[in-house]
Design a protein around this motif. Structure first.
Motif, PDB file in Angstrom:
ATOM      1  N   PHE A   1       0.837  -1.199   0.000  1.00 53.03           N
ATOM      2  CA  PHE A   1       0.000   0.000   0.000  1.00 53.03           C
ATOM      3  C   PHE A   1       0.873   1.250   0.000  1.00 53.03           C
ATOM      4  O   PHE A   1       0.654   2.183  -0.781  1.00 53.03           O
ATOM      5  N   ILE A   2       1.862   1.278   0.884  1.00 51.38           N
ATOM      6  CA  ILE A   2       2.763   2.430   0.975  1.00 51.38           C
ATOM      7  C   ILE A   2       3.455   2.664  -0.363  1.00 51.38           C
ATOM      8  O   ILE A   2       3.523   3.801  -0.849  1.00 51.38           O
ATOM      9  N   SER A   3       3.939   1.609  -0.975  1.00 52.90           N
ATOM     10  CA  SER A   3       4.616   1.736  -2.267  1.00 52.90           C
ATOM     11  C   SER A   3       3.674   2.271  -3.339  1.00 52.90           C
ATOM     12  O   SER A   3       4.037   3.152  -4.122  1.00 52.90           O
ATOM     13  N   LYS A   4       2.457   1.750  -3.367  1.00 53.56           N
ATOM     14  CA  LYS A   4       1.484   2.163  -4.385  1.00 53.56           C
ATOM     15  C   LYS A   4       1.114   3.645  -4.250  1.00 53.56           C
ATOM     16  O   LYS A   4       1.041   4.366  -5.241  1.00 53.56           O
ATOM     17  N   TYR A   5       0.843   4.092  -3.032  1.00 55.38           N
ATOM     18  CA  TYR A   5       0.324   5.445  -2.853  1.00 55.38           C
ATOM     19  C   TYR A   5       1.378   6.502  -2.544  1.00 55.38           C
ATOM     20  O   TYR A   5       1.119   7.697  -2.714  1.00 55.38           O
ATOM     21  N   TRP A   6       2.546   6.079  -2.096  1.00 57.01           N
ATOM     22  CA  TRP A   6       3.573   7.053  -1.754  1.00 57.01           C
ATOM     23  C   TRP A   6       4.796   6.970  -2.650  1.00 57.01           C
ATOM     24  O   TRP A   6       5.468   7.977  -2.851  1.00 57.01           O
ATOM     25  N   GLY A   7       5.112   5.788  -3.161  1.00 55.20           N
ATOM     26  CA  GLY A   7       6.283   5.638  -4.027  1.00 55.20           C
ATOM     27  C   GLY A   7       7.516   6.263  -3.416  1.00 55.20           C
ATOM     28  O   GLY A   7       7.774   6.120  -2.225  1.00 55.20           O
ATOM     29  N   ASP A   8       8.262   6.995  -4.226  1.00 55.39           N
ATOM     30  CA  ASP A   8       9.486   7.633  -3.737  1.00 55.39           C
ATOM     31  C   ASP A   8       9.210   8.758  -2.741  1.00 55.39           C
ATOM     32  O   ASP A   8      10.091   9.125  -1.966  1.00 55.39           O
ATOM     33  N   ASP A   9       7.998   9.321  -2.747  1.00 56.62           N
ATOM     34  CA  ASP A   9       7.646  10.368  -1.789  1.00 56.62           C
ATOM     35  C   ASP A   9       7.717   9.867  -0.348  1.00 56.62           C
ATOM     36  O   ASP A   9       7.891  10.634   0.575  1.00 56.62           O
ATOM     37  N   TYR A  10       7.561   8.573  -0.178  1.00 58.16           N
ATOM     38  CA  TYR A  10       7.599   7.983   1.162  1.00 58.16           C
ATOM     39  C   TYR A  10       8.896   8.354   1.872  1.00 58.16           C
ATOM     40  O   TYR A  10       8.908   8.704   3.045  1.00 58.16           O
ATOM     41  N   TYR A  11       9.991   8.310   1.166  1.00 57.89           N
ATOM     42  CA  TYR A  11      11.310   8.492   1.773  1.00 57.89           C
ATOM     43  C   TYR A  11      11.670   9.940   2.056  1.00 57.89           C
ATOM     44  O   TYR A  11      12.604  10.208   2.803  1.00 57.89           O
ATOM     45  N   SER A  12      10.926  10.871   1.482  1.00 56.84           N
ATOM     46  CA  SER A  12      11.266  12.288   1.676  1.00 56.84           C
ATOM     47  C   SER A  12      11.237  12.697   3.140  1.00 56.84           C
ATOM     48  O   SER A  12      12.010  13.582   3.549  1.00 56.84           O
ATOM     49  N   ILE A  13      10.417  12.079   3.930  1.00 54.54           N
ATOM     50  CA  ILE A  13      10.332  12.424   5.349  1.00 54.54           C
ATOM     51  C   ILE A  13      11.635  12.059   6.078  1.00 54.54           C
ATOM     52  O   ILE A  13      11.977  12.650   7.088  1.00 54.54           O
ATOM     53  N   TYR A  14      12.354  11.108   5.555  1.00 55.82           N
ATOM     54  CA  TYR A  14      13.582  10.644   6.204  1.00 55.82           C
ATOM     55  C   TYR A  14      14.836  11.326   5.657  1.00 55.82           C
ATOM     56  O   TYR A  14      15.924  11.078   6.145  1.00 55.82           O
ATOM     57  N   GLU A  15      14.673  12.162   4.648  1.00 54.44           N
ATOM     58  CA  GLU A  15      15.830  12.793   4.001  1.00 54.44           C
ATOM     59  C   GLU A  15      16.126  14.183   4.538  1.00 54.44           C
ATOM     60  O   GLU A  15      17.166  14.736   4.258  1.00 54.44           O
ATOM     61  N   ASP A  16      15.198  14.749   5.260  1.00 49.90           N
ATOM     62  CA  ASP A  16      15.394  16.136   5.755  1.00 49.90           C
ATOM     63  C   ASP A  16      16.431  16.213   6.843  1.00 49.90           C
ATOM     64  O   ASP A  16      16.610  15.400   7.662  1.00 49.90           O
TER      65      ASP A  16
END
Length: 185
Positions: A170-185
């Motif tokens: 589900f996370i992959s389908k709806y967030w894709g690469d955007d998922y990881y942006s929270i961990y990059e800041d």
């Protein structure tokens, strides 16, 4: 550290085992505790909560340093862990104790949670409306020791349970690469 002023945030996102690790790795997180919130029994047990007898949600309590991470970033991390369009539970875990919710401690947190929910709802990311509840904080009861840091202490069982849950797909389908942006800041 004793003089630090830490804050606490409480989130329910289905199985609390799956909610700990995504917060645990964020800079500024002091501690993540699995537990129960929102019900009518004092000191509920896992079996009472799982059997839908106590009215509690499985939840996590996140203690954080507001000098290193803010509540908005915690909300961003929360939304990426759940299906906010499902009001019947989360992934393979069904029933009221597995519903998603944000438990606010003050009016500012309530406003930030409502604003983030509205932004997510307006984003077009999901096909259905965001139905995650935003509720006033009530007493948080720590889950039994067995459940604390389950992803570390019972990693094989955790990996099997998470793999069959459908959460990662589900996370992959709806967030894709955007998922990881929270961990990059």
């Amino acid at each position: 550290m004793a003089n630090k002023s830490y804050k606490t945030a409480v989130f329910a996102g289905g199985c609390f085992w799956c909610m700990v690790s995504p917060f645990d790795v964020l800079e500024g997180i002091i501690k993540v505790t699995s537990g129960y919130v929102g019900g009518h029994l004092e000191n509920p047990t896992y079996s009472q909560v799982k059997a839908q007898e106590s009215g509690h949600y499985e939840a996590i309590e996140v203690v954080y340093d507001p000098e290193l991470i803010n509540y908005t970033k915690l909300l961003d991390a929360f939304w990426r862990q759940i299906d906010p369009t499902d009001d019947e539970g989360q992934f393979q875990d069904r029933g009221p104790s597995y519903r998603a919710a944000i438990f606010y401690n003050c009016e500012e947190e309530k406003e930030l949670a409502e604003s983030s929910k509205e932004a997510l709802n307006s984003s077009g990311r999901f096909d259905k409306p965001v139905v995650t509840r935003i509720l006033p904080y009530s007493t948080f009861f720590n889950a039994e020791d067995y459940h604390q840091n389950f992803y570390k202490t019972h990693s094989d069982e955790y990996k099997k349970d998470r793999a069959k849950s459908g959460r990662d797909e589900f996370i992959s389908k709806y967030w894709g690469d955007d998922y990881y942006s929270i961990y990059e800041d």
